[in-house]
Design an enzyme around this catalytic site. Structure first.
Site, PDB file in Angstrom:
ATOM      1  CE  LYS A 138     -10.263  -3.875  -1.512  1.00  0.00           C
ATOM      2  NZ  LYS A 138      -8.937  -4.133  -1.942  1.00  0.00           N
TER       3      LYS A 138
ATOM      4  CD1 TRP B 227     -36.185   5.966  -3.994  1.00  0.00           C
ATOM      5  CD2 TRP B 227     -34.683   4.577  -3.099  1.00  0.00           C
ATOM      6  NE1 TRP B 227     -35.637   6.603  -2.900  1.00  0.00           N
ATOM      7  CE2 TRP B 227     -34.709   5.761  -2.322  1.00  0.00           C
ATOM      8  CE3 TRP B 227     -33.797   3.556  -2.719  1.00  0.00           C
ATOM      9  CZ2 TRP B 227     -33.901   5.964  -1.211  1.00  0.00           C
ATOM     10  CZ3 TRP B 227     -32.998   3.756  -1.599  1.00  0.00           C
ATOM     11  CH2 TRP B 227     -33.044   4.942  -0.852  1.00  0.00           C
TER      12      TRP B 227
ATOM     13  CD  GLU C  20     -13.853  -1.032  29.399  1.00  0.00           C
ATOM     14  OE1 GLU C  20     -14.826  -1.001  30.157  1.00  0.00           O
ATOM     15  OE2 GLU C  20     -13.901  -1.557  28.277  1.00  0.00           O
TER      16      GLU C  20
ATOM     17  CD  GLU D  26      -3.094  -1.089   0.576  1.00  0.00           C
ATOM     18  OE1 GLU D  26      -3.422   0.021   0.120  1.00  0.00           O
ATOM     19  OE2 GLU D  26      -3.778  -2.120   0.405  1.00  0.00           O
TER      20      GLU D  26
ATOM     21  CG  ASP E 227     -15.836  -0.503  25.058  1.00  0.00           C
ATOM     22  OD1 ASP E 227     -15.999  -0.291  26.270  1.00  0.00           O
ATOM     23  OD2 ASP E 227     -16.435  -1.401  24.433  1.00  0.00           O
TER      24      ASP E 227
END
EC number: 2.4.1.18
Length: 639
Positions: free
Chosen positions: A106, A92, A397, A48, A342
């Protein structure tokens, strides 16, 4: 073949061993982790062009407006048979705009501009990805990279809304410098007003920020910002990772909130949830391409049995792209200053901490129970964040006590700046629940407040949002309970319960602040002894907002004693700002007297003396000090 880790050198591993020689037997584990990290960085460079480009994939995925006003759409959906784009822009039509399949799962699509050269999709109009599966199903999905999602009033499912405002918000104020003493105000925007409704970003900017500044906090930890379909999940079941929650307002209003905080010299951390994701399919990440894996491990590994949520596959290249770019997005687009991660315990171990008590034995932190994919992800995240943003703050945490969690990656650590001292609030609740005042164990209190890994910074707190949630009570409510409804007025004589409650509320906070860590955290409202508990509107409480608000109005009534607790909290933070004890080495405890219930310690040339005895006060009590002072000429030695 040599074992992974045998021939790799961790540049500053000797520093870690100097601090904790007991880690020597696990050198091989540290080397293996470090080599896995180096391997990832090497692969990023090869495939990359380095992590800088890779972590800005939000500039290529989802939807991008190009200079000529054409729109470029790109998704990763490896198991899909075909992808279509539908929305307001094409009435739509489910088949008119087909994505082209590229390599590695992809898909891309280019929409030329309209005749008037404006983009084909208008700002604020709705979109959906239509996924055709190999089994012949047709699924409607929101792009995982969606920057804004909203929900109609009566609807259940969130809608992907194209966000491309004609005049985007421009940040004016620079980020504040990283403070040496971190004083965090943990906040939730939606409960930031006394009114029974979801409060807004603008309300927070106008009404809450000035209070935080006045109280002397220099950092805000914002919860429940990443979009979550279920409000009562407190923001921990994320559905759209790149979208700031629209229930409080627009992305620009959040940007303004952060900008104004910066103008006050306050840093803002995002409570980031990369440990798991909501199971929602139509407006979440789950089964995005129709398969049971994609971003997650297949079941059973991909399911958290207690949280009923999906677990990321951190070994997947595209998952790393998604999560690392997510961190970068919040830093770049919104100017957050760092993150509180978290659920780190759940990430670090295959057992997720479920049914496991950690005794502190080092063998618990190494070996097969450790999930090295996610551990290396955390090392990678911290390495990238701290390389790109030297003043960035990351907080973990973790209840397990993983060694080297808060040491630099170059030493073999995980690279966090701070960990939360989660044993401290549990200890205070346990004492108040189980012990009479005369039975308080002074030695045990001191041990809990000082028992932390040397050289790894801790954020101490007497209580956080966890303790305030329904089913538990805030410290103020444990101390004073229903008397808070009737006896908090200073126009009536102080009752024994309120007297004791207010004194202990202040003392518990001050001793935690002074002795418990290298940073301090308070959950919004608790600084003034917010009564009751926290409970979000849900079926079980008839969708009530009564307990999902913070009654700041209580502080503004001079005749109520809440303002006295508020003033103490403010003075405590301002005193720390003057003396800097959080930035000082751990305190020297000179006395912990069981019978007298007295604790004495010295930190940063400040002498702290606490008398926790319920009925005895002392005169002429001799205490030791670390540095001699002359009270006549040097009043600062006796604050």
């Amino acid at each position: 073949m040599a074992d992974l880790g045998d021939n790799v050198t961790i540049p500053e591993f000797s520093c870690l061993l100097q601090m904790d020689p007991y880690l020597k037997p696990y050198e091989k584990d540290f080397r293996r982790r470090y080599e896995l990290l180096q391997k990832q960085l090497f692969l990023l460079e090869e495939a990359e062009g380095g992590f800088d480009q890779f972590t800005r994939s939000y500039n290529t995925f989802g939807v991008q407006r190009r200079p000529d006003n054409s729109l470029y759409f790109k998704e990763w959906a490896p198991a899909a048979e075909a992808l279509f784009l539908t929305g307001d822009f094409n009435g739509w039509d489910k088949f008119s705009h087909r994505y082209t399949k590229k390599e590695f799962g992809k898909w891309e699509l280019i929409l030329p501009p309209k005749h008037d050269n404006s983009p084909a999709v208008d700002h604020n109009s709705k979109l959906k990805v239509v996924v055709h599966t190999k089994e012949g199903q047709r699924l409607y999905r929101i792009s995982p990279w969606a920057k804004y999602v909203t929900r109609e009033e009566k609807a259940v499912i969130y809608d992907w809304v194209h966000w491309d405002p004609p005049q985007p918000y421009i940040h004016i104020h620079p980020r504040p410098r990283k403070p040496t003493s971190l004083r965090i105000y943990e906040s939730h925007v939606g409960i930031g007003s006394p009114e029974g409704k979801i409060a807004s970003y603008n309300n927070f900017t106008t009404n809450v920020l000035p209070r935080i500044k006045d109280l002397g906090y220099n950092c805000i930890q914002l919860m429940a910002i990443m979009e979550h379909a279920y409000y009562a999940s407190f923001g921990y079941q994320i559905t759209s990772f790149f979208a700031a929650s629209s229930r409080y307002g627009t992305p620009d209003e959040l940007k303004q909130l952060i900008d104004v905080a910066h103008s006050m010299g306050i840093m803002v951390l995002l409570d980031v949830v990369h440990s798991h994701a909501s199971k929602n399919t139509e407006d979440g990440l789950n089964r995005f391409d129709g398969s049971d894996s994609c971003f997650f491990h297949s079941p059973p590994r991909g399911v958290h049995s207690l949280w009923d949520s999906c677990l990321f596959n951190y070994s997947s290249w595209e998952v790393l792209r998604f999560l690392l770019s997510n961190l970068r997005w919040w830093m770049e687009e919104y100017h957050f200053d760092g993150f509180r991660f978290d659920g780190v315990t759940s990430m670090l171990y295959h057992h997720h901490g479920i049914g496991t008590g950690f005794t502190g034995d080092y063998s618990e932190y190494f070996g097969l129970q450790v999930d090295e994919d996610s551990l290396v992800y955390l090392m990678l995240a911290n390495h990238i964040l701290h390389t790109l943003y030297p003043d960035c703050i990351t907080v973990a945490e973790d209840v397990s006590g993983m060694p080297a969690l808060c040491r630099k990656v170059e030493e073999g650590g995980l690279g966090f700046d701070y960990r939360l001292a989660m044993a401290v609030p549990d200890k205070w609740i346990q004492i108040l629940k189980e012990l009479k005042d005369e039975d308080w164990n002074i030695g045990n209190i001191v041990h809990t407040l000082t028992n932390r890994r040397y050289g790894e910074k801790c954020i101490a707190y007497a209580e956080s949002h966890d303790q305030a949630l329904v089913g538990d009570k805030s410290l103020a409510f444990w101390l004073m309970d229903k008397e808070m409804y009737t006896n908090m007025s200073s126009l009536i004589p102080m009752t024994a319960i309120i007297d004791r409650g207010m004194q202990l509320h202040k003392m518990i906070r001050l001793i935690t602040h002074g002795l418990g860590g290298e940073g301090y955290l308070n959950f919004m409202g608790n600084e003034f002894g917010h009564p009751e508990w926290l409970d979000f509107p849900r079926e079980g409480n008839n969708q009530s907002y009564h307990y999902a608000r913070r009654q700041f109005n209580l502080v503004d009534m001079d005749h109520l004693r809440y303002c006295q607790l508020y003033a103490f909290d403010r003075d405590m933070n301002r005193t720390e700002d003057k003396y800097g004890w959080l930035a000082a080495p751990p305190a020297f405890v000179s006395a912990r007297h069981e019978e007298d219930k007295v604790i004495v310690f010295d930190r940063s040339n400040v002498l702290f003396i606490f008398n926790f005895h319920p009925s005895k006060s002392f005169q002429d009590y001799r205490v030791a000090v670390e540095a001699p002072g002359n009270p006549a000429t040097d009043p600062d030695t006796h604050p």
